[in-house]
Write an enzyme that holds these catalytic residues in place. Structure first.
Site, short mmCIF file in Angstrom:
data_model
loop_
_atom_site.label_atom_id
_atom_site.label_comp_id
_atom_site.label_asym_id
_atom_site.label_seq_id
_atom_site.Cartn_x
_atom_site.Cartn_y
_atom_site.Cartn_z
N ARG A 1 33.10 27.16 36.97
CA ARG A 1 32.90 27.60 38.44
C ARG A 1 32.37 26.47 38.97
O ARG A 1 32.95 26.06 40.29
CB ARG A 1 32.24 28.90 38.54
N ASP B 1 41.34 38.62 41.15
CA ASP B 1 40.74 39.50 41.96
C ASP B 1 41.51 40.62 42.70
O ASP B 1 42.79 40.18 42.88
CB ASP B 1 40.22 38.70 43.07
N TYR C 1 39.35 47.13 52.75
CA TYR C 1 39.08 45.71 52.79
C TYR C 1 40.05 45.09 53.97
O TYR C 1 39.49 44.45 54.88
CB TYR C 1 39.06 44.90 51.68
N ARG D 1 29.98 35.37 35.94
CA ARG D 1 28.78 34.72 35.90
C ARG D 1 27.69 35.11 34.96
O ARG D 1 26.64 34.53 34.79
CB ARG D 1 27.99 34.98 37.24
N ARG E 1 34.16 43.10 34.78
CA ARG E 1 33.56 41.84 35.20
C ARG E 1 33.01 41.09 33.95
O ARG E 1 31.98 40.37 34.14
CB ARG E 1 32.47 42.11 36.30
O1 CP3 Z 1 35.95 40.02 34.17
C1 CP3 Z 1 36.86 40.73 35.14
O2 CP3 Z 1 36.31 41.97 35.24
C2 CP3 Z 1 38.02 40.09 35.76
C3 CP3 Z 1 37.84 39.64 36.90
C4 CP3 Z 1 37.64 40.42 38.24
C5 CP3 Z 1 36.92 39.92 39.12
N1 CP3 Z 1 37.00 40.59 40.31
C6 CP3 Z 1 36.30 38.25 39.34
C7 CP3 Z 1 35.41 38.16 40.11
C8 CP3 Z 1 37.91 41.45 38.62
C9 CP3 Z 1 38.33 42.73 37.56
C10 CP3 Z 1 37.46 41.97 40.00
C11 CP3 Z 1 37.92 43.10 40.90
C12 CP3 Z 1 37.33 43.29 41.87
N2 CP3 Z 1 37.16 42.19 43.03
C13 CP3 Z 1 36.91 44.52 42.53
C14 CP3 Z 1 37.13 45.81 41.72
C15 CP3 Z 1 36.01 46.08 40.75
C16 CP3 Z 1 34.62 46.41 41.12
O3 CP3 Z 1 33.75 45.69 40.83
O4 CP3 Z 1 34.51 47.57 41.81
C17 CP3 Z 1 36.49 44.16 43.63
C18 CP3 Z 1 35.79 45.44 44.78
C19 CP3 Z 1 36.69 43.07 43.98
C20 CP3 Z 1 36.29 42.40 45.41
C21 CP3 Z 1 35.18 41.38 45.09
N3 CP3 Z 1 35.36 40.10 44.39
C22 CP3 Z 1 34.06 41.25 45.63
C23 CP3 Z 1 33.25 42.43 46.38
C24 CP3 Z 1 33.41 40.08 45.29
C25 CP3 Z 1 32.01 39.48 45.40
C26 CP3 Z 1 30.92 40.26 44.82
C27 CP3 Z 1 30.01 39.23 44.02
O5 CP3 Z 1 29.22 39.70 43.12
O6 CP3 Z 1 29.85 38.18 44.49
C28 CP3 Z 1 34.23 39.38 44.49
C29 CP3 Z 1 34.17 38.05 43.78
C30 CP3 Z 1 34.46 37.94 42.35
N4 CP3 Z 1 35.41 38.41 41.73
C31 CP3 Z 1 33.55 37.38 41.41
C32 CP3 Z 1 34.03 37.48 40.00
C33 CP3 Z 1 33.74 36.82 38.83
C34 CP3 Z 1 32.33 36.47 41.79
C35 CP3 Z 1 32.65 35.24 42.52
C36 CP3 Z 1 32.03 33.95 41.58
O7 CP3 Z 1 32.06 33.79 40.72
O8 CP3 Z 1 31.96 32.94 42.65
#
Ligand code: CP3
Length: 342
Positions: free
Chosen positions: A39, A76, A154, A30, A26
């Site tokens: 964003r 994602d 999911y 953010r 991640r």
């Molecule tokens: O930098 C990186 O790692 C690359 C981008 C990345 C994102 N999601 C961007 C993202 C990666 C590798 C993921 C994987 C992901 N997505 C996982 C597996 C990794 C983990 O953390 O276990 C999972 C379970 C998801 C599903 C997901 N996507 C959720 C549950 C959420 C909301 C969580 C939150 O913190 O709001 C997301 C959204 C998401 N994916 C964001 C980002 C940067 C935040 C949303 C935003 O910026 O508005």
């Protein structure tokens, strides 16, 4: 294209390196003001995922700002369910929500898989190509997918959950349907990851984020065989498996064809080494909350972690970096690794 900083790739090959490579799960997100600015200019998270030019831009931001040794493509894990025919929404402050979930055999039958599903993700491959072009060989690019069980979770549950008890209920009540669904998800993942490697990613990581919710028996039945199949099918680039919370399955993971195993922060390093033997590279595993501590403390704990792993180690956190982590904490972590010498 020759990769200038190939520390990650040399480490995965088991070569002797001057220091461990470092990147953060991640990292593109953010924690960075640059990300928040991009964003904020868009109406939704999904728009960013679907725009190759902007996805490439935010993928490279942590390379520029933090000097990490790898980029991870901004996307994602939920693009796979969507490509299979199950739409999701990313709800602000809540996370993903699926308006429709999988409930029956006919729901599973209707899902697309393999190439027809992978073809829907052209925008991801375009983002990978654009990122590779803009990186110009500075660091390798990591591609990723959710692991089958985590994606099933999911698709059945419809949203995040502490227990994913609906998804687990499905495994207990409808094991055959669960296997049909897992099979279809796996076939889609394999086609997708192959396309990603064609587009240019150098390594791929499987995120089994909800691995720790399963019992060892369930994990062996509903997750491991599919992870195995994916690791067997992806021969183009090295594969990393990150099964969060699944310390109990490390010995079995050592038998898969993956190169690297990601560890969460609950797993002790000597235990993991003992379970995995010498053939796997390890990645991890500082507690993400450690980065809230004073800088001197972060430096000390990072050094102590590097020493406990020894060689064959890729430095990372034990899970994704939390969005409100102070940037100075993140930088202290990365710079401690970059100044280290084995
Ligand atoms: O930098 C990186 O790692 C690359 C981008 C990345 C994102 N999601 C961007 C993202 C990666 C590798 C993921 C994987 C992901 N997505 C996982 C597996 C990794 C983990 O953390 O276990 C999972 C379970 C998801 C599903 C997901 N996507 C959720 C549950 C959420 C909301 C969580 C939150 O913190 O709001 C997301 C959204 C998401 N994916 C964001 C980002 C940067 C935040 C949303 C935003 O910026 O508005």
């Amino acid at each position: 294209m020759k990769i200038q900083n190939d520390l990650l790739l040399r480490t995965i090959k088991g070569e002797e390196v001057e220091r461990p490579p470092v990147w953060l799960m991640r990292q593109a997100g953010r924690i960075l003001p640059q990300y928040r600015a991009v964003r904020a200019s868009l109406s939704s998270f999904k728009e960013l995922v679907a725009r190759p030019d902007l996805a490439a831009e935010v993928t490279i931001q942590p390379v520029d700002e933090l000097g990490v040794d790898a980029a991870i493509i901004f996307s994602d894990i939920l693009v796979i369910p969507e490509a299979m025919g199950l739409d999701y929404e990313m709800v602000e402050k809540k996370g993903p929500v699926f308006p429709k979930v999988i409930q029956s055999a006919s729901d599973i039958e209707r899902l697309q898989t393999g190439e027809p599903a992978a073809e829907k993700l052209e925008y991801v491959y375009a983002a990978v190509k654009e990122t590779i072009h803009r990186l110009d060989g500075r660091v390798p690019l990591i591609g990723f997918s959710g692991a089958p069980w985590t994606l099933l979770a999911y698709m059945i549950e419809g949203q995040g959950s502490k227990t994913f008890s609906k998804a687990k209920k499905f495994l207990y009540q409808e094991p055959q349907l669960a296997h049909q669904l897992l099979e279809k998800i796996s076939t889609a993942i394999i086609a997708y990851l192959k396309e990603k490697t064609k587009a240019g990613v150098h390594v791929v990581q499987l995120f089994d984020s909800w691995a720790g919710l399963l019992s060892p028996l369930q994990y062996k039945e509903f997750s491991l065989p599919y992870i195995n199949a994916i690791c067997d099918a992806i021969n183009e680039v090295p594969v990393t498996v990150f099964a969060k919370g699944a310390w109990f399955i490390l010995k079995d993971l050592s038998q898969t064809n993956c190169h690297t195993i990601g560890l969460d922060w609950n797993t002790s390093v000597p235990y993991a080494r003992e379970q995995l033997g010498p053939n796997k590279i390890l990645q991890g595993n500082l507690d993400p909350c450690q980065l809230y501590a004073p800088v001197e403390n972060i430096e000390e704990q990072t050094l102590s972690m590097i020493r406990s792993f020894g060689s064959g180690h890729i430095v990372n956190l034990g899970h994704g970096v939390y969005p409100d982590t102070p940037l100075d904490g993140v930088k202290a972590f990365v710079n401690t690794v970059k100044n280290y010498n084995y």
